[in-house]
Scaffold this active site. Structure first.
Site, mmCIF file in Angstrom:
data_model
loop_
_atom_site.group_PDB
_atom_site.id
_atom_site.type_symbol
_atom_site.label_atom_id
_atom_site.label_comp_id
_atom_site.label_asym_id
_atom_site.label_seq_id
_atom_site.Cartn_x
_atom_site.Cartn_y
_atom_site.Cartn_z
ATOM 1 N N ASP A 61 -9.684 -9.703 -40.889
ATOM 2 C CA ASP A 61 -10.589 -9.747 -39.741
ATOM 3 C C ASP A 61 -12.011 -10.032 -40.198
ATOM 4 O OD1 ASP A 61 -8.618 -9.257 -37.912
ATOM 5 O OD2 ASP A 61 -9.069 -7.131 -37.670
ATOM 6 N N ASP B 228 -5.792 0.651 -31.356
ATOM 7 C CA ASP B 228 -5.091 1.159 -32.537
ATOM 8 C C ASP B 228 -5.585 2.557 -32.900
ATOM 9 O OD1 ASP B 228 -3.808 -1.356 -32.745
ATOM 10 O OD2 ASP B 228 -5.506 -2.147 -33.881
ATOM 11 N N ARG C 192 -26.347 -20.213 -36.263
ATOM 12 C CA ARG C 192 -26.669 -19.461 -37.465
ATOM 13 C C ARG C 192 -26.249 -18.014 -37.261
ATOM 14 N NH1 ARG C 192 -27.178 -23.608 -40.912
ATOM 15 N NH2 ARG C 192 -28.601 -25.197 -40.060
ATOM 16 N N LYS D 197 2.277 2.608 -26.247
ATOM 17 C CA LYS D 197 0.887 2.530 -25.791
ATOM 18 C C LYS D 197 0.613 1.143 -25.215
ATOM 19 C CE LYS D 197 -2.689 1.363 -27.817
ATOM 20 N NZ LYS D 197 -3.131 0.540 -26.644
ATOM 21 N N GLY E 210 -10.431 4.612 -18.713
ATOM 22 C CA GLY E 210 -9.873 5.633 -19.594
ATOM 23 C C GLY E 210 -8.417 5.386 -19.932
ATOM 24 N N GLU F 245 -6.245 -15.318 -40.622
ATOM 25 C CA GLU F 245 -7.575 -14.765 -40.406
ATOM 26 C C GLU F 245 -7.847 -14.701 -38.906
ATOM 27 O OE1 GLU F 245 -10.600 -15.965 -43.817
ATOM 28 O OE2 GLU F 245 -9.588 -17.721 -43.016
#
Length: 315
Positions: free
Chosen positions: A14, A256, A29, A184, A228, A91
């Site tokens: 990441d 996560d 930039r 989840k 939530g 990536e």
């Protein structure tokens, strides 16, 4: 053998940075680049390690990026078992637009995984003495069968391993048919799974409880973003609103962190309301961390007392 194993079939290196504003066709930039080891199970393992649980992160990895992921995990002290594949680990790239606070996330598909490579992973996991927990987190890599997670569930859950699941699409549906301990989903993932709009709290609460009632999951932690999260179980339903975040630095890995804290709390025998409290605190802590830094234990413990958890009447 670790008490907990996480599996990440499609990990990533990441990269994250920031620019004042995204403008097409111009050289932008960027600020300094941050690099973190990423992918659902890897992120869960990093947080579980910070929370003090014995965990080992399994993941399929190849090429120079795979080596970098391993080096970054080693620098954090996370025990790992990288499973070599021929393709190079992908990536991912995220950019914060500082003028607006908006985050842009670019997620690459990852390498093709050959049948012999994913079968080796399957064989090695099922040959182990069963761990107490197996966390299956993240999407499957190209080339892997949609029921890959489901095969692991059917092999290990009858032997006493508790399964926590966080994935999407067909892989999610197949694993739920096998039956897991914790799942989840986000609200959008639950909508896709059920084919229903789930436009009101009553509808999404009922959908979460239906997964419990049909034995697809013992615990359903439904992420609701700014609203939530809900935790459903045979004993009841609980809701916790999101905590305010004054300066969010990105959302990558927040879910996560929620899953990691839930597993940590359930492993130590916390009540459902407390497990949800820790999950919300961990997800909030991740929002304040740059890139995929994820939640730190001190921040989770600082935020947890401010989480309000309430029982919800059944729909």
């Amino acid at each position: 053998m670790s008490a907990l194993i996480t599996l990440t079939p499609n990990p990533a290196l990441d990269l994250s940075t920031h620019v004042p504003r995204l403008v097409p066709s111009h050289k932008l930039r960027c600020g300094p680049a941050l690099r973190h080891p990423g992918g659902g199970g890897i992120n869960v393992a990093r947080v579980l390690h910070r929370l003090g649980l014995p965990v080992q992160a399994w993941y399929l990895a190849g090429g120079p990026t795979g080596q970098t992921v391993q080096q970054l995990l080693a620098a954090e002290g996370v025990p790992t078992l990288p499973l070599p594949i021929a393709g190079a680990t992908r990536e991912n790239f995220s950019v914060i637009e500082t003028d607006t606070g908006l985050e842009y996330r670019f997620v690459l598909p990852g390498p093709d995984v050959a049948p012999g490579e994913w079968q080796d992973c399957l064989d090695r996991l099922t040959a182990l003495a069963p761990p107490r927990w197996l966390v299956l987190s993240g999407g499957l890599a190209p080339g892997m069968p949609e029921d890959f997670y489901a095969r692991l569930v059917r092999a290990l859950r009858p032997r006493g391993t508790r399964i926590a699941l966080d994935t999407t699409g067909a892989a999610l549906a197949a694993a739920l048919q096998a039956g897991v301990d914790v799942v989840k989903p986000s609200l959008s993932e639950l909508r896709t799974l059920t084919g229903q709009p789930l436009a009101t709290p009553g509808e999404w609460n009922a959908a979460a409880q239906a997964l419990v009632r049909t034995s697809q999951a013992a615990w359903v932690a439904l992420s609701l973003g700014a609203q939530g999260a809900v935790l459903a179980h045979a004993d009841g339903l609980w809701h916790a609103p999101a905590l305010p975040v004054s300066a969010a630095q990105g959302t990558t890995g927040a879910g996560d962190c929620v899953l990691a804290a839930l597993v940590w709390a359930l492993e130590r025998g916390d009540a459902p309301s407390e497990a949800l409290r820790w999950g919300i605190a961990a997800g909030t802590a991740a929002l304040g961390a740059p890139g995929t830094s994820l939640a730190q234990r001190a921040d989770i413990e600082r935020l947890a007392p401010g989480v309000r958890v309430a029982a919800v009447a059944p729909p």
